[in-house]
Structures are given as structure tokens and as C-alpha cells.
Design a protein around this motif. Structure first.
Motif, PDB file in Angstrom:
ATOM      1  N   ALA A 192      31.414  44.903  47.986  1.00  0.00           N
ATOM      2  CA  ALA A 192      32.068  45.983  47.241  1.00  0.00           C
ATOM      3  C   ALA A 192      33.582  45.833  47.278  1.00  0.00           C
ATOM      4  CB  ALA A 192      31.652  47.328  47.815  1.00  0.00           C
ATOM      5  N   ALA A 193      34.111  45.424  48.444  1.00  0.00           N
ATOM      6  CA  ALA A 193      35.564  45.225  48.558  1.00  0.00           C
ATOM      7  C   ALA A 193      36.021  44.072  47.671  1.00  0.00           C
ATOM      8  CB  ALA A 193      35.933  44.956  50.015  1.00  0.00           C
ATOM      9  N   LEU A 194      35.246  42.976  47.649  1.00  0.00           N
ATOM     10  CA  LEU A 194      35.586  41.840  46.781  1.00  0.00           C
ATOM     11  C   LEU A 194      35.541  42.245  45.319  1.00  0.00           C
ATOM     12  CD1 LEU A 194      33.540  39.024  48.567  1.00  0.00           C
ATOM     13  CD2 LEU A 194      36.010  39.281  48.580  1.00  0.00           C
ATOM     14  N   ALA A 195      34.464  42.935  44.922  1.00  0.00           N
ATOM     15  CA  ALA A 195      34.315  43.336  43.520  1.00  0.00           C
ATOM     16  C   ALA A 195      35.446  44.266  43.086  1.00  0.00           C
ATOM     17  CB  ALA A 195      32.958  44.009  43.318  1.00  0.00           C
ATOM     18  N   ALA A 196      35.939  45.097  44.015  1.00  0.00           N
ATOM     19  CA  ALA A 196      37.047  46.002  43.668  1.00  0.00           C
ATOM     20  C   ALA A 196      38.296  45.209  43.297  1.00  0.00           C
ATOM     21  CB  ALA A 196      37.331  46.936  44.849  1.00  0.00           C
ATOM     22  N   ASN A 197      38.569  44.120  44.023  1.00  0.00           N
ATOM     23  CA  ASN A 197      39.726  43.282  43.689  1.00  0.00           C
ATOM     24  C   ASN A 197      39.502  42.540  42.373  1.00  0.00           C
ATOM     25  OD1 ASN A 197      41.515  43.769  45.885  1.00  0.00           O
ATOM     26  ND2 ASN A 197      40.176  42.559  47.207  1.00  0.00           N
ATOM     27  N   TYR A 198      38.278  42.077  42.152  1.00  0.00           N
ATOM     28  CA  TYR A 198      37.987  41.393  40.886  1.00  0.00           C
ATOM     29  C   TYR A 198      38.158  42.366  39.721  1.00  0.00           C
ATOM     30  CZ  TYR A 198      35.736  38.141  44.153  1.00  0.00           C
ATOM     31  OH  TYR A 198      35.471  37.285  45.191  1.00  0.00           O
ATOM     32  N   ARG A 199      37.773  43.621  39.944  1.00  0.00           N
ATOM     33  CA  ARG A 199      37.913  44.633  38.888  1.00  0.00           C
ATOM     34  C   ARG A 199      39.397  44.902  38.610  1.00  0.00           C
ATOM     35  NH1 ARG A 199      35.290  48.139  41.267  1.00  0.00           N
ATOM     36  NH2 ARG A 199      33.245  47.438  40.580  1.00  0.00           N
ATOM     37  N   ARG A 200      40.224  44.898  39.660  1.00  0.00           N
ATOM     38  CA  ARG A 200      41.669  45.076  39.461  1.00  0.00           C
ATOM     39  C   ARG A 200      42.236  43.982  38.560  1.00  0.00           C
ATOM     40  NH1 ARG A 200      45.627  44.709  43.113  1.00  0.00           N
ATOM     41  NH2 ARG A 200      44.432  43.594  44.702  1.00  0.00           N
ATOM     42  N   CYS A 201      41.804  42.734  38.795  1.00  0.00           N
ATOM     43  CA  CYS A 201      42.268  41.613  37.970  1.00  0.00           C
ATOM     44  C   CYS A 201      41.782  41.773  36.534  1.00  0.00           C
ATOM     45  CB  CYS A 201      41.773  40.298  38.567  1.00  0.00           C
ATOM     46  SG  CYS A 201      42.255  38.836  37.621  1.00  0.00           S
ATOM     47  N   LEU A 202      40.520  42.194  36.380  1.00  0.00           N
ATOM     48  CA  LEU A 202      39.951  42.398  35.043  1.00  0.00           C
ATOM     49  C   LEU A 202      40.738  43.454  34.280  1.00  0.00           C
ATOM     50  CD1 LEU A 202      37.677  42.128  32.916  1.00  0.00           C
ATOM     51  CD2 LEU A 202      36.366  43.784  34.264  1.00  0.00           C
ATOM     52  N   GLU A 203      41.052  44.564  34.941  1.00  0.00           N
ATOM     53  CA  GLU A 203      41.751  45.653  34.270  1.00  0.00           C
ATOM     54  C   GLU A 203      43.219  45.322  34.019  1.00  0.00           C
ATOM     55  OE1 GLU A 203      41.006  48.863  36.919  1.00  0.00           O
ATOM     56  OE2 GLU A 203      38.923  49.153  36.258  1.00  0.00           O
ATOM     57  N   ALA A 204      43.823  44.573  34.934  1.00  0.00           N
ATOM     58  CA  ALA A 204      45.237  44.209  34.755  1.00  0.00           C
ATOM     59  C   ALA A 204      45.416  43.143  33.684  1.00  0.00           C
ATOM     60  CB  ALA A 204      45.814  43.710  36.074  1.00  0.00           C
ATOM     61  N   ARG A 205      44.376  42.296  33.508  1.00  0.00           N
ATOM     62  CA  ARG A 205      44.414  41.206  32.535  1.00  0.00           C
ATOM     63  C   ARG A 205      45.583  40.246  32.809  1.00  0.00           C
ATOM     64  NH1 ARG A 205      41.319  42.141  27.948  1.00  0.00           N
ATOM     65  NH2 ARG A 205      42.737  40.926  26.637  1.00  0.00           N
ATOM     66  N   GLU A 206      45.939  40.126  34.081  1.00  0.00           N
ATOM     67  CA  GLU A 206      46.988  39.206  34.510  1.00  0.00           C
ATOM     68  C   GLU A 206      46.738  38.851  35.971  1.00  0.00           C
ATOM     69  OE1 GLU A 206      50.458  42.399  35.780  1.00  0.00           O
ATOM     70  OE2 GLU A 206      50.552  41.421  33.818  1.00  0.00           O
ATOM     71  N   PRO A 207      47.358  37.769  36.471  1.00  0.00           N
ATOM     72  CA  PRO A 207      47.110  37.344  37.850  1.00  0.00           C
ATOM     73  C   PRO A 207      47.514  38.419  38.859  1.00  0.00           C
ATOM     74  CG  PRO A 207      48.129  35.570  36.603  1.00  0.00           C
ATOM     75  CD  PRO A 207      48.212  36.797  35.750  1.00  0.00           C
ATOM     76  N   ILE A 208      46.761  38.503  39.947  1.00  0.00           N
ATOM     77  CA  ILE A 208      47.097  39.390  41.059  1.00  0.00           C
ATOM     78  C   ILE A 208      46.963  38.604  42.360  1.00  0.00           C
ATOM     79  CG2 ILE A 208      46.323  41.444  39.823  1.00  0.00           C
ATOM     80  CD1 ILE A 208      43.844  41.450  41.669  1.00  0.00           C
ATOM     81  N   SER A 209      47.684  39.039  43.391  1.00  0.00           N
ATOM     82  CA  SER A 209      47.631  38.384  44.703  1.00  0.00           C
ATOM     83  C   SER A 209      47.447  39.446  45.774  1.00  0.00           C
ATOM     84  CB  SER A 209      48.917  37.591  44.976  1.00  0.00           C
ATOM     85  OG  SER A 209      49.110  36.579  44.015  1.00  0.00           O
ATOM     86  N   TYR A 210      46.747  39.082  46.845  1.00  0.00           N
ATOM     87  CA  TYR A 210      46.526  40.035  47.933  1.00  0.00           C
ATOM     88  C   TYR A 210      46.004  39.271  49.150  1.00  0.00           C
ATOM     89  CZ  TYR A 210      41.781  39.512  46.106  1.00  0.00           C
ATOM     90  OH  TYR A 210      40.593  38.981  45.656  1.00  0.00           O
ATOM     91  N   GLU A 211      46.010  39.961  50.287  1.00  0.00           N
ATOM     92  CA  GLU A 211      45.453  39.406  51.518  1.00  0.00           C
ATOM     93  C   GLU A 211      44.213  40.222  51.857  1.00  0.00           C
ATOM     94  OE1 GLU A 211      47.427  39.203  55.709  1.00  0.00           O
ATOM     95  OE2 GLU A 211      48.293  37.601  54.469  1.00  0.00           O
ATOM     96  N   GLU A 212      43.136  39.556  52.249  1.00  0.00           N
ATOM     97  CA  GLU A 212      41.888  40.261  52.486  1.00  0.00           C
ATOM     98  C   GLU A 212      41.224  39.780  53.774  1.00  0.00           C
ATOM     99  OE1 GLU A 212      39.079  39.428  49.366  1.00  0.00           O
ATOM    100  OE2 GLU A 212      39.666  37.331  49.266  1.00  0.00           O
TER     101      GLU A 212
END
Length: 463
Positions: A192-212
Motif C-alpha cells: 500500500a505504501a509503494l502504491a501510494a508513491n506510484y499514485r503520486r507519480c501518476l497524478e503528478a505526471r512528472e518525475p518524483i523522488s523520495y526515500e522509503e
């Protein structure tokens, strides 16, 4: 009327209609051959078609013709290179039918269209695919690919492929994860935590970076991840992820923060509880020097001055251990010059062997060079020569031509209080190590080719 319609269709069609007998001799070719291949139709009638084909393609085209001759109902398709009127080769796609004795065509009907542009695109795609495969197989970073499905109310993410480095880092393989969701691979909570970050990238429609945090294998639980969306026809269809195992770095930072916190607490005690009585003692020593000519006054003042130096060094050490967050590009030559100006002696020499740019905290890096230069002069002699140079693209060194450090003492040079100089605080190299660690780099001590001491700082990028 129907025959006239067919005639117009054949003559005006961009496809080329050709009729050949069983030995390959051309008996008819439509006028569009001039637009496609540059020939007048009369130039080709009576010619053997094989002679215009690329030698490497004749066998497969001949086999296709043999199959339609054996089976009148068969329709064969072949791609071949045909010699253009200007001498160049162009790709054509040929559809071959047996129309012998049908009362209309009476021959082998070959309908062709020029596909050179498509073949060029295919070749470009093939070359890109090969480059992509080489990159994927040799990249040090762990790379993964996700397919985005948006059929339902919530998007679904499914793994498609993992790079070899990802497989090596995690112990997972592409066959283990293909077509599975993050929850199916990593469990409901982590998934669920991984999918939440993938959803952020999908909604932003641009690259994102984070530490997990993601426990995959023993010793691999903290990851520095970057996601980039793949957009086709306005829709995000895939997500490409690049991740790096930074567990060791994060653990070092945690340990460094812990050491820095402890040191900061100690430094506060030193600063507040010792400085005041030290100032009183120094004042009393000054009055004693005025009132008495005792031989004990000078050693007393020297001892008090050394105590003040130790307090200042301890405070410096506490400040320099903080993690470096903000970095700026710093020219190595300029940095060495500024540092040398603070510590240079008349007899010592500095030799900057290489140029380069490093990214870090300039003020703290100047402390590194100043302390290393002082250490070289203290232990290598006031007339020593100090050299500064690059270690490829991954670090730099500072070395002297002094007597060097015995092997049994090298491991202790960064320890608090270690000094072979009579007036050394034993904290200078500890400060150097803390600053280097605060940048996420590593420092080691080795022998210089001249026999002196060489300090190597690695784990960074020198431009």
C-alpha cells in the motif's frame, strides 16, 4: 463500367500491381511503379523480377512463390529490397497470389507497396531496444518497470520487468513479480505504501523522488527512489523506477547524528562550565606575571592557552559533525589556495597536481584542508612539500613527503586525542573525519610514494 472502375483503381492506386509468369518474367506492371520505384512500366515488362531484388532476399521470395504455385488458394507475404531506378535499394512488401488460368490475370499476381520508411523506423526501434537492453543490464542502479491499468475506479500497478542489478540487490526476479501488484509482491502494508508513491507519480505526471523503508533482504531496507511516468497519447501507461540501496549511508548518518548530539552536549558543558574558570585563571596568571618573575609563570600560561585551544577544537568538532544538506560546487584549486593561505609556513611548499570541482560545504571543506596541511607541517617538517590531486573522478588526496606514519599507528590517527606532536590537541584529524563523514564520504590514510603520509577522501564525484 465495372472494368473501367477496376482499371482506374489499378492505375491510380499507390500500390504497384505486377503480373509475372512462372519463371519470374514480368508481363504487366501498373503505372504507379514510376512513382514508387522510378521506372517506366515498359522498362520492366519482359524483365526477370529476381534480377531487381537484393541477392540476400531472393531465396525467401522464391520460396513464397513456390508455395503459391503448389497451393492455388495460398496468399504469401514477403518483405524484400528492390533496386530503385536511381540505383539505391528500397524496401517493399509484396503480397503474392496464384492467378494462373483464372481467365483474367493468367499469371502470378504480386501487389507491392514501398515500406522503406517503416523499415527505417523498425531499425531505429531495434537499435534503441538494443541500447536499452545494454543499459538495463549494465546499470548500477536497480531499475524496475510498472504497467499502469486505469480500468477501475482506482489505478492498478503491475510489475513488468526488473533490471539485473535490481534482482541482485533484492533477490527478486522478473519471473517472480511479472504481472503482480505491489501488495502481491511485498505484502498488504508495504504494498500500500509503494502504491501510494506510484499514485503520486501518476497524478503528478512528472518525475518524483523520495526515500522509503522497504525490508527486502537482510541489510537492505532503505531506498532512494526516483519514479518517472511514461505518457502515451496523453495517458500514463507505465512508470519507470530507479532505486538505490542507501541503508549503509542512512545508518552512518544516524550514527553520526547520535555522536554529534552526544558531542554537542559535551561541548556545551565544556564551553559553559570550563571557559569561565579558565578565563579567571588566565587573568590571574597575567597578574602573577606582572608581580612576579617566577620561572613557573610561562609554563602556566602555556598550559592555560593549550586548554583554551582544546575547548575551541572541541566546539569546532561538535559543529562540524552535522550532516551536510546544502552543497555548492567548489573549485579544488581555489579551495586549496584559500586553505593554504591560512596555514602556510615560509619553508613549506604546496603543489596542486590536478584541477577539479567538488560539491560540498565550502567552509567546512576549508577546515579539512587547513587541518590536513597543519598535520603535514607538524609531522612532516616545516620545509615539507604537500601535494593535492584527484583520485580519478571519485575523490582527492592530500600527501606530504615527510617521515610517514608507522603501520601500527595508522588506525588510530583519527581517534580523539591522538597526536604525536608535543603541542597537538589530538582533535584536528578527528574534525577532518567528522566533516568528511558529514558529507557522506570516506577518508583513509596510506603511504605516499615519497614515503610520507597520504590521506585519501573518496565516495564523491569530482568534475
Amino acid at each position: 463500367m465495372d472494368s473501367e472502375l477496376y482499371r482506374v483503381f489499378v492505375e491510380e492506386s499507390p500500390d504497384v500491381a505486377t503480373i509475372a509468369d512462372t519463371d519470374g518474367t514480368i508481363t504487366y506492371v501498373s503505372p504507379s511503379v514510376e512513382r514508387t520505384l522510378g521506372y517506366e512500366p515498359d522498362e520492366l515488362i519482359g524483365e526477370v523480377g529476381y534480377e531487381y531484388q537484393h541477392p540476400d532476399d531472393r531465396e525467401q521470395v522464391g520460396a513464397a512463390i513456390e508455395r503459391v504455385l503448389e497451393d492455388p488458394d495460398a496468399v504469401e507475404t514477403a518483405e524484400t529490397r528492390w533496386r530503385h531506378a536511381d540505383g539505391s535499394w528500397c524496401w517493399i512488401e509484396a503480397t503474392i497470389q496464384n492467378r494462373l488460368d483464372d481467365g483474367v490475370v493468367d499469371g502470378i499476381l504480386i501487389v507491392t507497396r514501398e515500406i522503406s520508411q517503416r523499415k527505417r523506423r523498425e531499425e531505429e526501434h531495434r537499435a534503441l531496444a538494443e541500447e536499452y537492453t545494454v543499459l538495463l543490464n549494465n546499470a548500477e542502479e536497480a531499475i524496475f518497470f510498472l504497467r499502469v491499468e486505469q480500468d477501475g475506479a482506482e489505478p492498478t500497478f503491475r510489475f513488468e520487468r526488473l533490471s539485473p542489478s535490481y534482482e541482485q540487490e533484492t533477490g527478486l526476479t522478473t519471473s517472480d513479480v511479472r504481472d503482480k501488484t505491489p501488495a502481491e509482491v511485498f505484502g498488504e502494508e508495504d504494498g500500500a505504501a509503494l502504491a501510494a508513491n506510484y499514485r503520486r507519480c501518476l497524478e503528478a505526471r512528472e518525475p518524483i523522488s523520495y526515500e522509503e523503508e522497504l525490508a527486502v533482504e537482510e541489510g537492505a531496507r532503505t531506498w532512494d527512489t526516483r519514479l518517472a511516468p511514461v505518457i502515451e497519447d496523453g495517458e500514463v501507461t507505465r512508470i519507470v523506477g530507479i532505486t538505490r540501496n542507501v541503508t549503509d549511508r542512512v545508518e552512518r548518518e544516524r550514527q553520526l547524528r547520535s555522536k554529534t548530539k552526544q558531542l554537542d552536549e559535551f561541548a556545551s558543558i565544556v564551553a559553559h562550565d570550563l571557559r569561565n574558570p579558565l578565563n579567571v585563571a588566565q587573568g590571574r596568571a597575567a597578574l602573577l606575571a606582572e608581580e612576579s618573575g617566577s620561572e613557573h609563570v610561562d609554563p602556566l600560561e602555556d598550559a592555560l592557552e593549550r586548554m583554551e585551544t582544546l575547548i575551541e577544537d572541541t566546539l569546532t568538532l561538535a559543529r562540524q559533525g552535522e550532516i551536510v544538506a546544502e552543497r555548492e560546487p567548489t573549485d579544488l584549486v581555489d579551495l586549496v589556495g584559500a586553505s593554504w593561505g591560512s596555514v602556510a609556513s615560509a619553508e613549506a611548499n604546496i603543489d596542486v597536481v590536478d584541477e577539479g570541482v567538488v560539491h560540498g560545504d565550502r567552509s567546512r571543506l576549508q577546515h579539512v584542508f587547513e587541518n590536513l596541511f597543519r598535520n603535514a607541517i607538524e609531522h612532516g617538517g616545516v620545509d615539507c612539500t604537500i601535494r593535492v590531486g584527484r583520485i580519478g573522478d571519485t575523490g582527492f588526496y592530500v600527501e606530504d613527503d615527510g617521515a610517514g606514519i608507522p603501520d601500527d599507528r595508522k588506525a588510530a590517527v583519527f581517534e580523539w586525542g591522538h597526536s604525536s606532536a608535543d603541542d597537538g590537541s589530538g582533535i584536528g584529524l578527528t574534525i577532518v573525519e567528522r566533516i568528511v563523514e558529514a558529507h557522506g564520504w570516506t577518508i583513509d590514510v596510506a603511504d605516499a610514494e615519497s614515503g610520507g603520509t597520504r590521506f585519501e577522501i573518496t565516495g564523491l564525484t569530482v568534475e
